[in-house]
Design a protein around this motif. Structure first.
Motif, mmCIF file in Angstrom:
data_model
loop_
_atom_site.group_PDB
_atom_site.id
_atom_site.type_symbol
_atom_site.label_atom_id
_atom_site.label_comp_id
_atom_site.label_asym_id
_atom_site.label_seq_id
_atom_site.Cartn_x
_atom_site.Cartn_y
_atom_site.Cartn_z
ATOM 1 N N GLU A 13 -7.477 3.644 -0.186
ATOM 2 C CA GLU A 13 -7.922 4.067 -1.513
ATOM 3 C C GLU A 13 -7.271 3.260 -2.625
ATOM 4 O O GLU A 13 -7.809 3.118 -3.711
ATOM 5 C CB GLU A 13 -7.602 5.544 -1.726
ATOM 6 C CG GLU A 13 -8.769 6.446 -1.450
ATOM 7 C CD GLU A 13 -8.454 7.862 -1.874
ATOM 8 O OE1 GLU A 13 -7.930 8.034 -2.987
ATOM 9 O OE2 GLU A 13 -8.714 8.772 -1.069
ATOM 10 N N THR A 14 -6.087 2.777 -2.318
ATOM 11 C CA THR A 14 -5.414 1.956 -3.325
ATOM 12 C C THR A 14 -4.516 0.935 -2.657
ATOM 13 O O THR A 14 -3.987 1.167 -1.562
ATOM 14 C CB THR A 14 -4.612 2.820 -4.327
ATOM 15 O OG1 THR A 14 -4.066 1.978 -5.335
ATOM 16 C CG2 THR A 14 -3.504 3.578 -3.634
ATOM 17 N N ARG A 41 -14.082 1.301 -11.648
ATOM 18 C CA ARG A 41 -14.040 2.333 -10.611
ATOM 19 C C ARG A 41 -15.202 2.128 -9.655
ATOM 20 O O ARG A 41 -16.318 1.848 -10.087
ATOM 21 C CB ARG A 41 -14.111 3.719 -11.248
ATOM 22 C CG ARG A 41 -12.849 4.075 -12.016
ATOM 23 C CD ARG A 41 -12.931 5.450 -12.670
ATOM 24 N NE ARG A 41 -11.851 5.574 -13.645
ATOM 25 C CZ ARG A 41 -11.944 5.180 -14.919
ATOM 26 N NH1 ARG A 41 -13.075 4.672 -15.380
ATOM 27 N NH2 ARG A 41 -10.917 5.283 -15.740
ATOM 28 N N SER A 77 4.668 2.253 -7.135
ATOM 29 C CA SER A 77 3.883 3.491 -7.042
ATOM 30 C C SER A 77 2.985 3.656 -8.267
ATOM 31 O O SER A 77 1.836 4.076 -8.173
ATOM 32 C CB SER A 77 4.812 4.697 -6.921
ATOM 33 O OG SER A 77 5.591 4.583 -5.757
ATOM 34 N N ARG A 122 -6.064 2.813 -8.290
ATOM 35 C CA ARG A 122 -6.652 3.670 -7.254
ATOM 36 C C ARG A 122 -8.165 3.800 -7.457
ATOM 37 O O ARG A 122 -8.634 4.059 -8.553
ATOM 38 C CB ARG A 122 -6.007 5.061 -7.303
ATOM 39 C CG ARG A 122 -6.562 6.045 -6.283
ATOM 40 C CD ARG A 122 -5.850 7.383 -6.348
ATOM 41 N NE ARG A 122 -4.439 7.283 -5.941
ATOM 42 C CZ ARG A 122 -4.029 7.328 -4.668
ATOM 43 N NH1 ARG A 122 -4.905 7.510 -3.705
ATOM 44 N NH2 ARG A 122 -2.760 7.229 -4.388
ATOM 45 N N GLY A 123 -8.898 3.572 -6.365
ATOM 46 C CA GLY A 123 -10.352 3.743 -6.416
ATOM 47 C C GLY A 123 -11.080 2.689 -7.232
ATOM 48 O O GLY A 123 -12.240 2.871 -7.586
ATOM 49 N N CYS A 124 -10.405 1.600 -7.532
ATOM 50 C CA CYS A 124 -11.011 0.568 -8.386
ATOM 51 C C CYS A 124 -11.141 -0.767 -7.661
ATOM 52 O O CYS A 124 -10.434 -1.040 -6.698
ATOM 53 C CB CYS A 124 -10.161 0.329 -9.630
ATOM 54 S SG CYS A 124 -10.127 1.693 -10.793
ATOM 55 N N HIS A 171 -8.423 -3.499 1.149
ATOM 56 C CA HIS A 171 -9.025 -2.919 -0.045
ATOM 57 C C HIS A 171 -10.199 -2.017 0.320
ATOM 58 O O HIS A 171 -10.413 -0.966 -0.293
ATOM 59 C CB HIS A 171 -9.476 -4.049 -0.984
ATOM 60 C CG HIS A 171 -10.003 -3.573 -2.301
ATOM 61 N ND1 HIS A 171 -11.225 -3.948 -2.792
ATOM 62 C CD2 HIS A 171 -9.482 -2.735 -3.225
ATOM 63 C CE1 HIS A 171 -11.423 -3.367 -3.973
ATOM 64 N NE2 HIS A 171 -10.388 -2.629 -4.259
ATOM 65 N N LEU A 228 0.845 -1.193 0.000
ATOM 66 C CA LEU A 228 0.000 0.000 0.000
ATOM 67 C C LEU A 228 0.880 1.241 0.000
ATOM 68 O O LEU A 228 2.102 1.146 0.113
ATOM 69 C CB LEU A 228 -0.914 0.007 1.236
ATOM 70 C CG LEU A 228 -2.139 -0.930 1.200
ATOM 71 C CD1 LEU A 228 -1.729 -2.373 1.418
ATOM 72 C CD2 LEU A 228 -3.160 -0.511 2.247
ATOM 73 N N ALA A 229 0.239 2.400 -0.072
ATOM 74 C CA ALA A 229 0.994 3.644 -0.029
ATOM 75 C C ALA A 229 1.402 3.973 1.401
ATOM 76 O O ALA A 229 2.417 4.616 1.644
ATOM 77 C CB ALA A 229 0.173 4.783 -0.624
ATOM 78 N N LEU A 244 0.076 1.351 -7.981
ATOM 79 C CA LEU A 244 -0.880 1.856 -6.985
ATOM 80 C C LEU A 244 -1.776 2.931 -7.592
ATOM 81 O O LEU A 244 -2.973 2.992 -7.318
ATOM 82 C CB LEU A 244 -0.139 2.406 -5.760
ATOM 83 C CG LEU A 244 0.410 1.364 -4.784
ATOM 84 C CD1 LEU A 244 1.360 2.012 -3.774
ATOM 85 C CD2 LEU A 244 -0.720 0.643 -4.051
ATOM 86 N N GLU A 245 -1.189 3.765 -8.432
ATOM 87 C CA GLU A 245 -1.985 4.799 -9.096
ATOM 88 C C GLU A 245 -2.985 4.190 -10.065
ATOM 89 O O GLU A 245 -4.121 4.616 -10.180
ATOM 90 C CB GLU A 245 -1.065 5.776 -9.842
ATOM 91 C CG GLU A 245 -0.441 6.809 -8.951
ATOM 92 C CD GLU A 245 -1.452 7.403 -7.964
ATOM 93 O OE1 GLU A 245 -2.485 7.929 -8.417
ATOM 94 O OE2 GLU A 245 -1.214 7.316 -6.740
#
Lengths: 268, 85
Positions: A84-85, A221, A113, A120-122, A80, A12-13, A116-117
């Motif tokens: 957020e990601t 998303r 990274s 994100r949000g999916c 999850h 994760l971030a 992760l982007e």
């Protein structure tokens, strides 16, 4: 032998709050590296159980794999839902010690990274279309103007010619059934792409009981989830049982899309 | 095993992840971070390869992973082993 190994669930971030329990009932903890916005969710496992040999033996045995796979998924499900990601890793990603995990974070930082982007949000869904039996002639006629036209001709022509034409109708129905089957996968892919962030066409098995026409992982998303589910219902109505069967599971943590390379994913 | 295959494949809905699907998602991946991992699972195409083995276990293990509920796991799968890839 009671040597300890490090089992990694996800990257994760940053660490999330809250206590989680991982495989073998051990607590989930975090490994981070100074200066990096990355955190690995891990727990300690015994080498007796998760060393290379027992692990590869174990995954072939559902009685062994079942509870451990569920524990793995429970951790990733909660991560999850909370973050957020996240990048969920495959079952059985095991490192010798914390330092090796930190090394992974350091060595793959830009790639991690980027992944992760990307997710994100999916969430990820699995959509598969199975053909349970050959489409009946009514279903073929519904979908094929050519079959309908030829049938109409049979109704209106002379008895002698009608006899000949009936054989052609049967042939045409077979050909059209084959064509429709081939098109089903492509049309379903088009429908899914319209509501998805990404679609990955899974390789199909060749030696199973029920061979699917199409099997996909779909990245959606979270805010588009109801649109996606509406589309799935539309597709289900278009390829109805008992001829077809559409299977849907999800929402999953992005096991496929967290891992696969962006380039060439959606290749036919 | 044929009838059971149809049965279990018919089941999964959005909230009913079968163990079969779960194992497939967790094991059958395009890319794993194998380069950095010191130990990794052999690339088993489980959902297909071990189909018969898996199906017996699915009956006992309809636990939707997301609910957090757990059931006891019997030895049904062990009894039908015999696929060693």
């Amino acid at each position: 032998m009671t040597a300890s190994l490090v089992y990694v669930y996800a990257v994760l971030a940053e660490p999330t709050a809250g206590d989680l329990t991982g495989v073998s009932g051990r607590p989930v903890r975090w490994i981070t590296e100074n200066g990096l916005e990355l955190a690995a969710a891990v727990s300690d496992v015994l080498a007796d159980e998760f060393g290379e040999e027992p692990l590869n033996e174990g995954v072939r045995n559902m009685a062994w794999l079942g509870p451990r796979a569920v524990a793995h998924q429970e951790v990733n499900y909660h991560l999850h839902e909370t973050a957020e990601t996240m990048i969920p890793l495959a079952f059985g990603t095991v490192f010798r010690d914390d330092e090796r995990v930190r090394q992974l974070l350091r060595d793959r930082a830009p790639e991690l990274s980027q992944r992760l982007e990307r997710v994100r949000g999916c969430a990820e869904w699995v959509v598969a279309l199975h053909l349970l039996r050959e489409p009946g002639s009514e279903l073929v006629a519904q979908a094929s103007p050519a079959v309908r036209a030829l049938r109409a001709e049979v109704e209106t022509t002379s008895p002698g010619r009608a006899h000949l034409l009936r054989r052609r109708v049967a042939e045409l129905e077979r050909d059209e059934a084959r064509r429709l089957r081939g098109e089903a996968a492509e049309q379903m892919l088009d429908g899914l792409r319209a509501v998805a962030a990404d679609v990955y066409r899974e390789p199909l098995p060749t030696d199973t009981v029920e061979r699917p026409l199409l099997r996909t992982s779909v990245l959606v998303r979270r805010k588009d989830e109801s649109r996606f589910l509406d589309e799935v219902e539309r597709l289900r109505a278009r390829w109805p049982e008992p001829t077809y069967r559409l299977l849907l599971t999800g929402p999953w943590p992005p096991y496929r899309f967290g891992g696969i390379d962006t380039s060439g994913t959606d290749a036919a | 095993m044929q009838p059971e295959a149809s049965l279990s494949l018919s089941a999964p809905g959005p909230d009913e992840m079968s163990l079969l699907e779960l194992a497939d998602r967790l094991l059958n991946r395009g890319v794993v971070l194998t380069g950095a991992a010191t130990i990794s699972v052999a690339g088993i195409d489980l959902i297909y390869l071990g189909l018969n083995v898996v199906l017996t276990a699915v009956e006992n293990l309809k636990t939707p992973p997301r609910t957090g509920g757990r059931q006891g796991h019997g030895d049904a799968a062990a009894a039908s082993r015999g696929h060693d890839g």
